[in-house]
Design an enzyme around this catalytic site. Structure first.
Site, PDB file in Angstrom:
ATOM      1  N   ALA A 302       0.855  -1.190   0.000  1.00 13.84           N
ATOM      2  CA  ALA A 302       0.000   0.000   0.000  1.00 13.84           C
ATOM      3  C   ALA A 302       0.886   1.233   0.000  1.00 13.84           C
ATOM      4  O   ALA A 302       1.937   1.247   0.634  1.00 13.84           O
ATOM      5  CB  ALA A 302      -0.884   0.013   1.234  1.00 13.84           C
ATOM      6  N   ASP A 303       0.451   2.268  -0.693  1.00 19.40           N
ATOM      7  CA  ASP A 303       1.193   3.528  -0.647  1.00 19.40           C
ATOM      8  C   ASP A 303       1.242   4.004   0.814  1.00 19.40           C
ATOM      9  O   ASP A 303       0.417   3.614   1.636  1.00 19.40           O
ATOM     10  CB  ASP A 303       0.522   4.578  -1.540  1.00 19.40           C
TER      11      ASP A 303
END
Ligand SMILES: *[C@@H]1O[C@H](CO)[C@@H](O)[C@H](O)[C@H]1NC(C)=O
Ligand SMILES: *[C@@H]1O[C@H](CO)[C@@H](O)[C@H](O)[C@H]1NC(C)=O
Ligand SMILES: *[C@@H]1O[C@H](CO)[C@@H](O)[C@H](O)[C@H]1NC(C)=O
Ligand SMILES: *[C@@H]1O[C@H](CO)[C@@H](O)[C@H](O)[C@H]1NC(C)=O
Length: 779
Positions: A302-303
């Protein structure tokens, strides 16, 4: 249940940015004395670890991973769902920091990598948008290979991780996007070719073992991201409304190519929502597409703080535990941030997440580390063990940075051919502009400390005597300083103006609102042009396109070049091009729109296709219906090239069964690719296009031949789309052969409104260089 409330949590992005800043400060003390790499299964120091099957290199990755996972407590497992992964001392496993970056060189962004006295810098290649402009797939891969070699060298002395969250392969769909500079441009095919080639360069080991990874790359930000902060809409709250057709024929293809052709080890989901769902919580997009259809061999990350954003900014879930549940069950494996580390235990206790789902996630993470050799003991005894500080910033690597800039630089105008500059007549140059002596501006963002800068002024001064005036205090250029600039231009044999942008104009978290040169730059350029004694060469340094119509139309401005952000050796490469040591060959990887574009197109409108009912002109060369300043693929050379078609078919038959509805009724306008027997699609339906390219100039040079296809106008098909490009070197006065293999199912198909890939029947046009060739596809 998705509710994006744009007015609340305004502070969060700032908080996140600050937090990231603090993290990187905290973990990058001024002096890093570490000289030993981080690794598990250190049999020399801890002979007892030899008994663990997960340390046994004779076993397969899956067996080793299962052995490791079954030894862990739930708390230990949770500690391996985050980038700052917890080691397990009883198993001889140290902490591992997953977050490193290598967008166009090993970067200091991300706490996993540092520079120190031992390795003070790494080769800083041009920003990706300029690398893409080279249209040279060999170069894309060669750069990846150098970057991974420097990364391994730094890893061996404890300065770099093994997992790099690069490249960024989002479509540069709007010129205002501050991160467009990081991408390979607006075309899905070019982006896919860039993604797979750069990833191969980073990941492939020299022993040819596909199970091993030199370093692990990551294609990001999945998907339909490309907006940072525009007129109060930020990426943390942006809900991208995307049609199935645009998703499948524009936003997804670079990721698909990255996973399938590049065999990438990771995909990162983005901050934004797509059609009301956060991408990191989208079961279809993650598990369905990336793992199911594309068969990712690796982990989904995930960013940074995306999971936190889902709960705290987007309020997509009511509790933090639900945010844990939706992301992990969608297929997320690794969180950049603290959120999964803090809330997963409670989510399990509440019965929202199964421990099996956590096992699955960490297994993907550990498998990646296994393939990297992290569990094989000391990396200095492995394949890349001999690499060290002397393999970073080598003369060869720095030369490749200069070569990449040369190959990317685009010549946009050269009226009356003042370029290349002739040493016999040009004895003095006035070098003017806020980027004329640029250093850091040349490397854009996601940068590292470069080996050495050569600024434009320094590069040009190597050739000829120069005078210099910045003309503006900075690129924002609120007040042009005309006097000195005009004075030196009036005296010199030629004038070079280096203008454009830097990270104060376009950056992560900063989209532009217009396309004009910042502040009074245009005034400076026009006034200097009026005062100049000799030819005037305008150089635009920028990631995004600029409306420079005024300069295109000004006869006193004889030449224009775009140099992207050209990397550490940008000034040397610019001088190579201006003085004719390199014949320019770069082509624009994105459309240059006029300023009026931004008035017609809200940045938040994701639609690629025009809408005549409201004057929306569409996006990118595939659909945009309006005027351009310079089109996609544009770029001049000091030579002229002519194309001659040698051979291409005029008719292709799909060989449908007589019982097929289309064959029977004769009324279909398209046939679903899936309706064709698979072997037909794979083998029979391809053909070759042969042509010859002649260089009629006096300078040898490289030339890119583009192959586009215009399908019949069914299913809102693109006007034309790129299906191939070849960069060839052609000796002055000679011809070179060029061949394209065209696969009908992949290259000539289109995506219909429902996302189904189809082959349109009837009249297609192939654009081969500047030639047009008709091809009819029949049942
Ligand atoms: C490693 O695995 C191989 C294959 O199963 C086995 O023969 C060998 O004994 C194992 N080594 C150790 C140290 O256990
Ligand atoms: C990362 O983990 C290590 C060990 O658990 C800890 O010392 C360090 O403070 C952590 N860093 C951050 C930014 O949380
Ligand atoms: C140009 O930049 C270089 C590198 O920062 C610096 O050393 C030099 O003094 C600058 N030249 C001028 C004329 O400002
Ligand atoms: C493509 O790039 C490679 C690597 O720099 C270079 O050797 C080659 O000459 C380039 N191809 C052309 C046609 O310019």
């Amino acid at each position: 249940m998705a509710s994006t409330n744009r007015n609340r949590n305004r502070a969060l992005p700032i908080l996140l940015a600050t937090l990231c800043f603090i993290i990187s400060i905290a973990s990058s003390p001024h002096r890093i004395s570490a000289q030993t790499p981080v690794f598990a299964c250190d049999i020399d120091s801890n002979p007892w670890v030899a008994a663990f099957p997960f340390c046994n290199t004779s076993l397969g990755v899956q067996d080793r991973v299962s052995d490791l996972v079954r030894r862990l407590t739930l708390a230990q497992k949770i500690g391996n769902l985050v980038n700052n992964a917890s080691g397990i001392s009883t198993l001889g496993i140290p902490n591992y920091e997953w977050w490193s970056e290598a967008l166009h060189g090993v970067s200091y962004v991300g706490p996993g990598t540092h520079f120190s006295d031992l390795v003070p810098g790494a080769t800083s290649f041009p920003q990706v948008i300029l690398i893409a402009a080279s249209f040279n797939v060999t170069l894309f891969e060669a750069i990846g290979k150098v970057v991974s070699t420097e990364a391994r060298a730094m890893h061996n002395v404890g300065l770099a991780g093994l997992t790099f969250w690069s490249p960024n392969v989002n479509i540069f769909r709007d010129p205002r996007w501050g991160r467009g500079q990081e991408t390979p441009g607006e075309d899905p095919y070019l982006s896919g070719r860039y993604a797979s080639a750069y990833v191969r360069g980073l990941q492939q080991t020299d022993d040819g073992n596909r199970d091993k990874l030199k370093v692990a790359a990551c294609c990001k930000h999945y998907t339909a991201y490309d907006l940072d902060n525009w007129k109060g809409v930020d990426r943390f709250h942006f809900n991208a409304i995307v049609s199935q057709q645009d998703l499948d024929d524009t936003f997804q293809p670079p990721f698909k190519s990255c996973v399938i052709d590049g065999n990438v080890a990771s995909v990162m989901c983005s901050f934004n929502q797509v059609n009301g769902k956060p991408t990191c919580a989208d079961l279809d997009l993650l598990t369905g597409v990336i793992r199911g259809q594309w068969k990712l061999n690796g982990y989904i990350g995930a960013d940074c703080d995306s999971v936190d954003v889902i709960f705290n900014s987007q309020h997509y879930t009511k509790t933090p535990e639900e945010a844990v549940a939706v992301t992990i069950s969608a297929g997320l494996d690794l969180d950049c941030g603290f959120f999964l580390g803090q809330h997963t235990q409670k989510a399990v206790d509440a019965g929202l997440v199964d421990e099996a789902a956590i096992d699955n996630a960490i297994s993907n993470n550990f498998a990646t580390l296994m393939r990297l050799g992290f569990f094989d003991g000391d990396p200095r005894k492995q394949l890349y063990g001999k690499l060290g500080p002397s393999d970073v910033c080598t003369p060869e690597n720095r030369e490749l940075a200069r070569e990449a800039a040369r190959q990317g630089i685009v010549l946009l105008k050269n009226s009356a051919s003042p370029l290349p500059l002739n040493h016999a007549t040009i004895k003095t140059l006035a070098v003017i502009g806020p980027n004329a002596n640029a250093t850091k501006a040349m490397i854009g963002n996601y940068e590292g400390t470069p080996c050495k800068y050569v600024t434009p002024l320094q590069g040009l001064t190597e050739h000829v005597s120069t005078t210099y005036a910045p003309g503006c205090a900075n690129v924002a250029c609120s007040t042009a300083q005309l006097d000195d600039a005009k004075k030196i231009a009036a005296l010199a044999d030629a004038t070079v103006l280096v203008m454009g942008a830097d990270l104060s104009i376009e950056a992560e978290g900063l989209d532009r609102v217009d396309l004009l040169l910042p502040g009074q730059q245009q005034l400076l350029v026009s006034e200097v042009a009026r005062a100049s004694k000799g030819p005037v060469i305008l150089v635009i340094m920028s990631g995004g396109a600029m409306d420079i119509q005024f300069a295109k139309n000004d006869d006193r401005i004889t030449s224009i070049l775009w140099v992207g952000y050209p990397g550490e050796a940008g000034g040397a490469a610019l001088a190579d091009v201006l003085f004719g040591d390199y014949n320019p060959s770069g082509r624009l990887p994105m459309t240059w729109y006029p300023q009026s574009y931004v008035d017609k197109v809200p940045m938040t409108n994701m639609n690629m296709r025009p809408d005549p009912s409201n004057g929306y002109p569409g996006r990118t060369y595939r659909f945009y219906t309006g005027e351009t300043v310079y089109p996609f693929g544009y770029g001049l050379s000091y030579s002229s090239y002519f194309h001659r078609l040698v051979r291409a078919p005029q008719r292709v038959s799909l060989h449908l069964e007589m019982s097929h509805a289309c064959a029977l009724s004769n009324k279909c306008n398209s046939v679903s690719v899936d309706a064709l027997p698979e072997d037909t699609c794979r083998r029979d339906l391809s053909f070759d296009v042969h042509l010859r390219v002649r260089n009629s100039g006096t300078l040898s040079g490289s030339h890119t031949v583009f192959l586009y296809s215009s399908p019949p106008s069914v299913h809102r098909s693109p006007k034309k789309h790129l299906v191939g490009f070849r960069k060839v070197f052609v000796v002055a006065g000679h011809e070179s052969p060029v061949k394209f293999r065209v696969d009908v199912c992949t290259d000539l198909s289109l995506v219909d409104e429902a996302g189904v890939r189809k082959i349109a029947l009837g009249h297609h046009v192939l654009h081969i260089g500047d030639l047009k060739h008709s091809l009819s596809i029949v049942v």
